[in-house]
Scaffold this active site. Sequence first.
Site, PDB file in Angstrom:
ATOM      1  N   LYS A 102      16.018  -5.012 -90.060  1.00  0.00           N
ATOM      2  CA  LYS A 102      14.860  -4.206 -90.452  1.00  0.00           C
ATOM      3  C   LYS A 102      15.305  -3.241 -91.544  1.00  0.00           C
ATOM      4  O   LYS A 102      16.011  -2.269 -91.283  1.00  0.00           O
ATOM      5  CB  LYS A 102      14.309  -3.402 -89.267  1.00  0.00           C
ATOM      6  CG  LYS A 102      12.951  -2.795 -89.613  1.00  0.00           C
ATOM      7  CD  LYS A 102      12.565  -1.630 -88.762  1.00  0.00           C
ATOM      8  CE  LYS A 102      13.183  -0.344 -89.206  1.00  0.00           C
ATOM      9  NZ  LYS A 102      12.864   0.086 -90.593  1.00  0.00           N
TER      10      LYS A 102
ATOM     11  N   CYS B 134      25.937   8.787 -98.689  1.00  0.00           N
ATOM     12  CA  CYS B 134      26.498   9.413 -97.480  1.00  0.00           C
ATOM     13  C   CYS B 134      27.900   9.965 -97.714  1.00  0.00           C
ATOM     14  O   CYS B 134      28.353  10.831 -96.972  1.00  0.00           O
ATOM     15  CB  CYS B 134      26.492   8.423 -96.327  1.00  0.00           C
ATOM     16  SG  CYS B 134      27.263   6.874 -96.778  1.00  0.00           S
TER      17      CYS B 134
HETATM   18  P1  NAD Z   1      16.732   7.193 -91.466  1.00  0.00           P
HETATM   19  O1  NAD Z   1      17.592   7.469 -90.294  1.00  0.00           O
HETATM   20  O2  NAD Z   1      15.512   7.992 -91.677  1.00  0.00           O
HETATM   21  O3  NAD Z   1      16.244   5.671 -91.463  1.00  0.00           O
HETATM   22  C1  NAD Z   1      17.164   4.611 -91.431  1.00  0.00           C
HETATM   23  C2  NAD Z   1      16.491   3.393 -90.820  1.00  0.00           C
HETATM   24  O4  NAD Z   1      16.179   3.645 -89.459  1.00  0.00           O
HETATM   25  C3  NAD Z   1      15.180   3.002 -91.490  1.00  0.00           C
HETATM   26  O5  NAD Z   1      15.136   1.591 -91.558  1.00  0.00           O
HETATM   27  C4  NAD Z   1      14.140   3.544 -90.508  1.00  0.00           C
HETATM   28  O6  NAD Z   1      12.909   2.862 -90.560  1.00  0.00           O
HETATM   29  C5  NAD Z   1      14.825   3.310 -89.181  1.00  0.00           C
HETATM   30  N1  NAD Z   1      14.388   4.147 -88.062  1.00  0.00           N
HETATM   31  C6  NAD Z   1      13.885   5.401 -88.103  1.00  0.00           C
HETATM   32  N2  NAD Z   1      13.674   5.850 -86.842  1.00  0.00           N
HETATM   33  C7  NAD Z   1      14.053   4.853 -85.999  1.00  0.00           C
HETATM   34  C8  NAD Z   1      14.079   4.718 -84.575  1.00  0.00           C
HETATM   35  N3  NAD Z   1      13.687   5.694 -83.763  1.00  0.00           N
HETATM   36  N4  NAD Z   1      14.522   3.550 -84.051  1.00  0.00           N
HETATM   37  C9  NAD Z   1      14.945   2.541 -84.846  1.00  0.00           C
HETATM   38  N5  NAD Z   1      14.938   2.618 -86.198  1.00  0.00           N
HETATM   39  C10 NAD Z   1      14.500   3.767 -86.762  1.00  0.00           C
HETATM   40  O7  NAD Z   1      17.710   7.268 -92.715  1.00  0.00           O
HETATM   41  P2  NAD Z   1      17.307   7.155 -94.253  1.00  0.00           P
HETATM   42  O8  NAD Z   1      16.581   8.406 -94.600  1.00  0.00           O
HETATM   43  O9  NAD Z   1      16.681   5.832 -94.511  1.00  0.00           O
HETATM   44  O10 NAD Z   1      18.747   7.124 -94.958  1.00  0.00           O
HETATM   45  C11 NAD Z   1      19.451   8.255 -95.259  1.00  0.00           C
HETATM   46  C12 NAD Z   1      20.532   8.493 -94.210  1.00  0.00           C
HETATM   47  O11 NAD Z   1      21.401   7.360 -94.147  1.00  0.00           O
HETATM   48  C13 NAD Z   1      21.421   9.648 -94.584  1.00  0.00           C
HETATM   49  O12 NAD Z   1      21.607  10.459 -93.455  1.00  0.00           O
HETATM   50  C14 NAD Z   1      22.737   8.979 -94.994  1.00  0.00           C
HETATM   51  O13 NAD Z   1      23.876   9.779 -94.847  1.00  0.00           O
HETATM   52  C15 NAD Z   1      22.753   7.798 -94.109  1.00  0.00           C
HETATM   53  N6  NAD Z   1      23.661   6.760 -94.636  1.00  0.00           N
HETATM   54  C16 NAD Z   1      24.872   6.603 -94.027  1.00  0.00           C
HETATM   55  C17 NAD Z   1      25.775   5.644 -94.499  1.00  0.00           C
HETATM   56  C18 NAD Z   1      27.118   5.455 -93.836  1.00  0.00           C
HETATM   57  O14 NAD Z   1      27.798   4.506 -94.190  1.00  0.00           O
HETATM   58  N7  NAD Z   1      27.514   6.299 -92.903  1.00  0.00           N
HETATM   59  C19 NAD Z   1      25.426   4.856 -95.590  1.00  0.00           C
HETATM   60  C20 NAD Z   1      24.180   5.039 -96.185  1.00  0.00           C
HETATM   61  C21 NAD Z   1      23.289   6.005 -95.687  1.00  0.00           C
END
Ligand code: NAD
Length: 482
Positions: free
Chosen positions: A165, A273
């Site tokens: 997803k 990130c």
């Molecule tokens: P997010 O957590 O808002 O969303 C990520 C994904 O999770 C999306 O596909 C979203 O639809 C889904 N999602 C949201 N709530 C959910 C739930 N309750 N259950 C299941 N799925 C759910 O993150 P974002 O805003 O899309 O991305 C930014 C974040 O990603 C930042 O915090 C960044 O640091 C992190 N990130 C981390 C890495 C890493 O390697 N550690 C890499 C890239 C991004």
Amino acid sequence: MTKSQTPPANRRAIISPSSEKTISHVQDAGQEEVHLAVSSAKKAFPLWALKSPAERASLLLNWASLIEKNLPRLALLESQNTGKPLKLSQDGDLPFAIDNLRFFASAARVLEAPASSEYSTGYLSFLKRDPIGPVALITPWNYPLMMAVWKMAPALAAGNSCVIKPSELTPLTTLEIAKLALKAGFPEGVINVVLGGEETGKLLTSHPEIKMISFTGDTATGRKIMSQASHTVKRLHLELGGKAPFIVFDDADLSAAVLGAVVGSFVNAGQDCTAATRLYIQKKVFDRFTAHFITETKKIKLGLFDDPATDMGPLISEDQRARVEGFLGRAEGIEILCGGHCPKNLKKGFFFEPTVVVKAGQNSELVQKEIFGPVVCLLPFKDEADAVQLANDVSYGLAASVWTKDAHKALRVSSALRFGTVWINDHLPLTSETPHGGFNQSGFGKDLSRHALEEYTALKHVMADLSGEARKPWHYTVFGKK
Ligand code: NAD
């Protein structure tokens, strides 16, 4: 609106963050669609798991070649959907994703467990790495195609089927590469895509037939997913937020450090990130570094993704820009040395200027929380101990860097930093062979490298009797000699 004009329920517009225009429409998956996708992954799993590593590797290699052939089209779509400069998609994200696929194709064939041995007299023990089952892969919007590959490649290489997803904001390239996977010869049901946001994510992560969740995203979402997964005790792999320190000692090559900090802080508009967000500069060189850093930051050109001169694109959405502005608006006692506003020359798009802040307190929200935008704090430090203490003083632990010409100091500091990746005299580069993942509240589990492949397997011990006799000596120990 007449009945025939009524849009279908759960229809979602996909917006270009550069133009604010709708570039596509997609359909969110509800309970029925999620169940269908998981059932399809469940059905495909046993056959896929039985394929030899060589067969799986061959399909991953076909897939990599098809993505490479379609690179210009996919890079363009990625940049349209995210607003990031085309050169970043074209020369960075896509080639790296293709290399990841090729790496995991090779790694699939050399997945190892310890050698078999007779640990107990009369028994042969051997360990196997079994695939886990249908896995749910949930990705964020900052590197949509690359994150999809980071998850799918090791999961598939290890013999799992999957339901992915992508973020509701950036689903387009994930859909395209899934179509290319079918062309590459992946059997039906091995790769499934569902679209939607939190609701769809919840349905997927709580589905009883999903055996593992691999998630990249915000730490707060990671906490929710841990709770959603707990009902059916699913295996978890969480790559969460970061707040990377960038430590510059007074003996560092300052020009290199300044350029490293500009790229490290503002790449992908700070929506990375591992972005350098807290620049700790030793007091003696603080003013010199700051002046040089401001000069270089002011040279960053904001613009449209298809302009070759563009260094930095917009933020992903209006909400994300409001979030960044919110952090700055709430901060007390800070001084903004450059940026801090939406650029006046770009009337459309969710652009925000590269922003440099000084005088933020170590305990302030600006220094402690992930902003995920082009905002960086410059903070002075006294000595080595002070630098390590300040750098480690956050709840995250994804990445850090140290800049100095003193090799012993660099190694001492790298060992004291509690982060999953520590760079010395650089910030950002990753390779397919090396693990990427966090300490502390940046999550657990590794993307990239053979360690990622192992993450998508369950270790099994097989213990075989060598005697062929019905009653074994240990039976007498347990039940007494009869
Ligand atoms: P997010 O957590 O808002 O969303 C990520 C994904 O999770 C999306 O596909 C979203 O639809 C889904 N999602 C949201 N709530 C959910 C739930 N309750 N259950 C299941 N799925 C759910 O993150 P974002 O805003 O899309 O991305 C930014 C974040 O990603 C930042 O915090 C960044 O640091 C992190 N990130 C981390 C890495 C890493 O390697 N550690 C890499 C890239 C991004």
